[in-house]
Design a protein around this motif. Structure first.
Motif, short mmCIF file in Angstrom:
data_model
loop_
_atom_site.label_atom_id
_atom_site.label_comp_id
_atom_site.label_asym_id
_atom_site.label_seq_id
_atom_site.Cartn_x
_atom_site.Cartn_y
_atom_site.Cartn_z
N HIS A 1 153.01 71.47 -10.59
CA HIS A 1 152.63 70.31 -11.40
C HIS A 1 153.88 69.82 -12.14
CE1 HIS A 1 152.09 73.68 -14.26
NE2 HIS A 1 152.46 72.81 -15.17
N TYR A 2 153.79 68.61 -12.67
CA TYR A 2 154.91 68.01 -13.38
C TYR A 2 154.74 68.20 -14.88
CZ TYR A 2 155.90 65.68 -8.97
OH TYR A 2 156.20 65.41 -7.65
N THR A 3 155.88 68.32 -15.57
CA THR A 3 155.85 68.44 -17.02
C THR A 3 157.16 67.86 -17.58
OG1 THR A 3 155.45 69.95 -18.86
CG2 THR A 3 156.90 70.75 -17.13
N PRO A 4 157.12 67.26 -18.77
CA PRO A 4 158.38 66.80 -19.37
C PRO A 4 159.16 68.00 -19.90
CG PRO A 4 156.54 66.34 -20.84
CD PRO A 4 155.95 66.89 -19.58
N LEU A 5 160.47 67.98 -19.67
CA LEU A 5 161.34 69.03 -20.19
C LEU A 5 161.93 68.60 -21.51
CD1 LEU A 5 163.23 70.11 -16.94
CD2 LEU A 5 161.18 71.10 -17.96
N GLN A 6 162.17 69.55 -22.36
CA GLN A 6 162.73 69.29 -23.69
C GLN A 6 164.21 68.93 -23.57
OE1 GLN A 6 162.28 72.61 -26.33
NE2 GLN A 6 163.46 71.65 -27.95
N ILE A 7 164.58 67.77 -24.12
CA ILE A 7 165.98 67.36 -24.18
C ILE A 7 166.54 67.87 -25.50
CG2 ILE A 7 167.56 65.39 -24.33
CD1 ILE A 7 165.58 63.86 -22.50
N VAL A 8 167.64 68.63 -25.42
CA VAL A 8 168.21 69.22 -26.63
C VAL A 8 169.46 68.48 -27.11
CG1 VAL A 8 167.22 71.51 -26.26
CG2 VAL A 8 169.45 70.97 -25.29
N ASN A 9 170.07 67.70 -26.21
CA ASN A 9 171.28 66.98 -26.59
C ASN A 9 171.50 65.84 -25.60
OD1 ASN A 9 173.64 66.42 -28.03
ND2 ASN A 9 174.88 67.72 -26.71
N ALA A 10 172.07 64.74 -26.09
CA ALA A 10 172.41 63.61 -25.22
C ALA A 10 173.78 63.09 -25.59
CB ALA A 10 171.36 62.51 -25.36
N GLN A 11 174.62 62.88 -24.60
CA GLN A 11 175.95 62.33 -24.82
C GLN A 11 175.92 60.86 -24.40
OE1 GLN A 11 176.04 65.33 -22.52
NE2 GLN A 11 175.76 66.46 -24.41
N VAL A 12 175.91 60.00 -25.43
CA VAL A 12 175.84 58.56 -25.23
C VAL A 12 177.11 57.95 -25.81
CG1 VAL A 12 174.46 56.50 -25.73
CG2 VAL A 12 173.33 58.70 -25.49
N PRO A 13 177.70 56.94 -25.15
CA PRO A 13 178.90 56.31 -25.71
C PRO A 13 178.66 55.75 -27.11
CG PRO A 13 178.50 55.56 -23.46
CD PRO A 13 177.30 56.35 -23.88
N ASP A 14 179.73 55.62 -27.89
CA ASP A 14 179.63 55.06 -29.24
C ASP A 14 179.24 53.59 -29.19
OD1 ASP A 14 180.33 57.47 -30.40
OD2 ASP A 14 182.47 56.98 -30.41
N THR A 15 179.73 52.88 -28.17
CA THR A 15 179.39 51.47 -27.98
C THR A 15 179.24 51.19 -26.49
OG1 THR A 15 181.70 50.78 -27.86
CG2 THR A 15 180.65 50.67 -30.03
N PHE A 16 178.46 50.16 -26.18
CA PHE A 16 178.32 49.67 -24.82
C PHE A 16 179.04 48.34 -24.68
CE2 PHE A 16 173.91 51.79 -24.27
CZ PHE A 16 174.46 52.90 -23.66
N GLU A 17 179.45 48.04 -23.46
CA GLU A 17 179.99 46.73 -23.14
C GLU A 17 178.98 46.05 -22.22
OE1 GLU A 17 183.76 45.02 -20.67
OE2 GLU A 17 184.14 46.72 -22.02
N PHE A 18 178.63 44.82 -22.58
CA PHE A 18 177.63 44.07 -21.81
C PHE A 18 178.03 44.00 -20.33
CE2 PHE A 18 176.13 40.04 -20.02
CZ PHE A 18 174.76 40.22 -20.15
N GLY A 19 177.06 44.28 -19.46
CA GLY A 19 177.26 44.18 -18.01
C GLY A 19 177.81 45.42 -17.34
N ARG A 20 178.18 46.43 -18.09
CA ARG A 20 178.72 47.66 -17.50
C ARG A 20 177.62 48.68 -17.24
NH1 ARG A 20 183.57 50.39 -20.11
NH2 ARG A 20 183.16 51.69 -18.30
N VAL A 21 177.93 49.64 -16.37
CA VAL A 21 177.04 50.75 -16.07
C VAL A 21 177.67 52.02 -16.64
CG1 VAL A 21 175.96 52.12 -14.24
CG2 VAL A 21 176.18 49.63 -13.98
N ASN B 1 174.83 61.60 -20.12
CA ASN B 1 174.68 63.04 -19.88
C ASN B 1 173.68 63.62 -20.86
OD1 ASN B 1 176.73 63.32 -17.79
ND2 ASN B 1 178.16 62.78 -19.42
N VAL B 2 172.83 64.50 -20.35
CA VAL B 2 171.75 65.07 -21.15
C VAL B 2 171.68 66.58 -20.90
CG1 VAL B 2 169.26 65.05 -21.52
CG2 VAL B 2 170.45 62.92 -21.09
N ASP B 3 171.47 67.34 -21.97
CA ASP B 3 171.23 68.79 -21.85
C ASP B 3 169.74 69.03 -22.02
OD1 ASP B 3 173.99 69.31 -21.61
OD2 ASP B 3 174.21 69.35 -23.79
#
Length: 141
Positions: free
Chosen positions: A30-50, A54-56
C-alpha cells in the motif's frame, strides 16, 4: 485408441490450467506518505528556470520503499503555494525491521510565476493526527 488419447490429453490440459489459477489474493503493498525531515531549496528563484529541490526523508522500516513525489498547487490558496509530499510503498510482510534511516531524493521544479513561492513539505502527523509541514518561502527575481 486415438480418441481415448485425445480425451485423456484434453482432460489433462484442462486440469493443468485450472491448477495454475491467476487469481490473486489482493495487493501485497500500500502507499503511504513519508516524513520529510529536511529540504534544500534555493534562497531565490529566477523566473523561467528549472531547479532541483533536494529532500531528506525518513524511511521507518525495511518494508518501506521511496517511490515518488507528489507536488500539488493549493486549490484554495494562492497559485504560488505548493504542498510537497513523498509517497512511499509499504510492502505487506509478516516481519519488518525498524531502520529509521534518512534517505535523499530530489525533484525538478519550474518557476512559472513571478510572485514568491511557499513550499509546504509534509513532515508527519502530530499527536492529534493532523498533518504538519516544514514551510519555506522562496522569492522570485
Amino acid at each position: 485408441m486415438k480418441r481415448l488419447f485425445y480425451l485423456v490429453s484434453s482432460v489433462a490440459i484442462v486440469l493443468g490450467f485450472e491448477s495454475c489459477s491467476l487469481d490473486d489474493d489482493g495487493a501485497n503493498f500500500h502507499y503511504t506518505p513519508l516524513q520529510i525531515v529536511n529540504a534544500q531549496v534555493p534562497d531565490t528563484f529566477e523566473f523561467g528556470r528549472v531547479y532541483t529541490i533536494n529532500v531528506d526523508l525518513l524511511r521507518p522500516d525495511n518494508c518501506t520503499l521511496a517511490d515518488r513525489f507528489d507536488v500539488r498547487r493549493s486549490a484554495t490558496d494562492s497559485t504560488n503555494i505548493r504542498t510537497v509530499s513523498h509517497i512511499g510503498i509499504v510492502l505487506e510482510k509478516d516481519e519488518c525491521a525498524e531502520v529509521a534511516e534518512e534517505i535523499s531524493d530530489s525533484f525538478q521544479f519550474e518557476v512559472i510565476y513571478t510572485e514568491p513561492y511557499i513550499f509546504k513539505f509534509y513532515s508527519g502527523n502530530n499527536e492529534n493526527g493532523d498533518a504538519e509541514f516544514i514551510e519555506v518561502q522562496v522569492p522570485v527575481k
